[in-house]
Design an enzyme around this catalytic site. Structure first.
Site, short mmCIF file in Angstrom:
data_model
loop_
_atom_site.label_atom_id
_atom_site.label_comp_id
_atom_site.label_asym_id
_atom_site.label_seq_id
_atom_site.Cartn_x
_atom_site.Cartn_y
_atom_site.Cartn_z
N TYR A 177 11.58 32.66 67.67
CA TYR A 177 11.60 32.59 69.14
C TYR A 177 12.09 31.22 69.60
O TYR A 177 12.93 31.12 70.50
CB TYR A 177 10.19 32.86 69.67
CG TYR A 177 10.05 32.73 71.16
CD1 TYR A 177 10.40 33.77 72.01
CD2 TYR A 177 9.51 31.57 71.72
CE1 TYR A 177 10.25 33.66 73.39
CE2 TYR A 177 9.35 31.45 73.10
CZ TYR A 177 9.72 32.50 73.91
OH TYR A 177 9.58 32.38 75.28
N SER A 182 12.32 27.81 76.91
CA SER A 182 10.92 27.54 76.56
C SER A 182 10.84 26.14 75.95
O SER A 182 11.79 25.69 75.30
CB SER A 182 10.42 28.57 75.54
OG SER A 182 9.16 28.19 75.02
#
Length: 248
Positions: free
Chosen positions: A157, A143
């Protein structure tokens, strides 16, 4: 000749489902791992099977090593493993880092890092020419958060995806001479359900227009990059992380 076999974790929703569709169109037999929504998984498998490929769905928590081994055992029954897409991931509610407890850190890392590592290990054991395999390719889903940090949202995350980037590079160098390529894709703001699971269902329409290209990306756009990295068109690419982020 048998068709190439691909395992896609988190393979029945979002980027995983879009990747599965493209792989099916390119003649891959598929094993799709998923964590919930049995009916949705069965419906996708039926649709993909109409394209002339074999499709198996396996309810699987990648944080559980036994589940991971079961997932790959199902793939073994279809033929030699050619591809792995590590797409399974979790994203929890938006919080500042000081509000995130250690139980949540462990949950996020158990899936996003340890689960991805377990799947990579299982795939390499089957693909590596050093252990009798025929070679193959792995793509891990990272990501842009890995570089941006996601302050006041999902620092846990973001940190887990930074670990995925490092793991991708290290594993790629370990197995480069054994017929296995390992790369990652770093999506930006993509229109999938993951934002709702993080407690912000309006994140895509809010942030999409502010991106350099003026819009969010789609799951298919990310899947196209994943499938390209798996293909022979990317045969001299390994240890690379490709941003699919519209310039973000």
């Amino acid at each position: 000749m048998s068709r190439p076999v691909a395992v896609v974790t988190g393979g029945t929703r979002g980027i995983g489902a879009a990747t599965a569709e493209l792989l099916a169109d390119r003649g891959h037999d598929l094993v799709l791992g998923y964590r919930s929504r049995d009916a949705e998984a069965a419906e996708l498998a039926e649709q993909l099977g109409e394209r002339g490929v074999e499709v198996r769905t396996v309810r699987c928590d990648v944080a559980d090593e036994a589940d991971v081994e079961r997932l790959f055992t199902v793939a073994d029954a279809l033929g030699p493993l050619a591809a792995l897409v590590n797409n399974a991931g979790v994203l929890e509610q938006q919080r500042s880092m000081v509000e995130i407890d250690m139980a949540r850190w462990r949950r996020v890392f158990s899936v996003n890092v340890f689960g991805a590592a377990a799947c990579c290990r299982a795939a390499v054991r089957r693909m590596s020419t050093q252990t009798g395999g025929k070679g193959g390719a792995i793509v891990n889903l990272s990501s842009r958060a890995a570089q941006l940090g996601s302050p006041l949202e999902y620092v846990d995350y973001a940190a887990s995806k930074a670990a995925v980037d490092t793991m991708t590079r290290g594993l790629a160098l370990e197995v480069a001479r054994h017929g296995v390529r390992v790369n990652a894709v770093r999506p930006g703001i993509i229109d999938t359900e993951i934002h709702a699971s993080g407690g912000d269902p309006g994140r895509v329409p809010r942030l999409g227009p502010a991106q350099p290209m003026g819009r969010p990306g789609t799951a298919v756009e990310v899947a196209e990059a994943v499938v390209w990295l798996l293909s022979t068109s990317a045969s001299y690419i390994t240890g690379t992380v490709l941003d699919v982020s519209g310039g973000r």
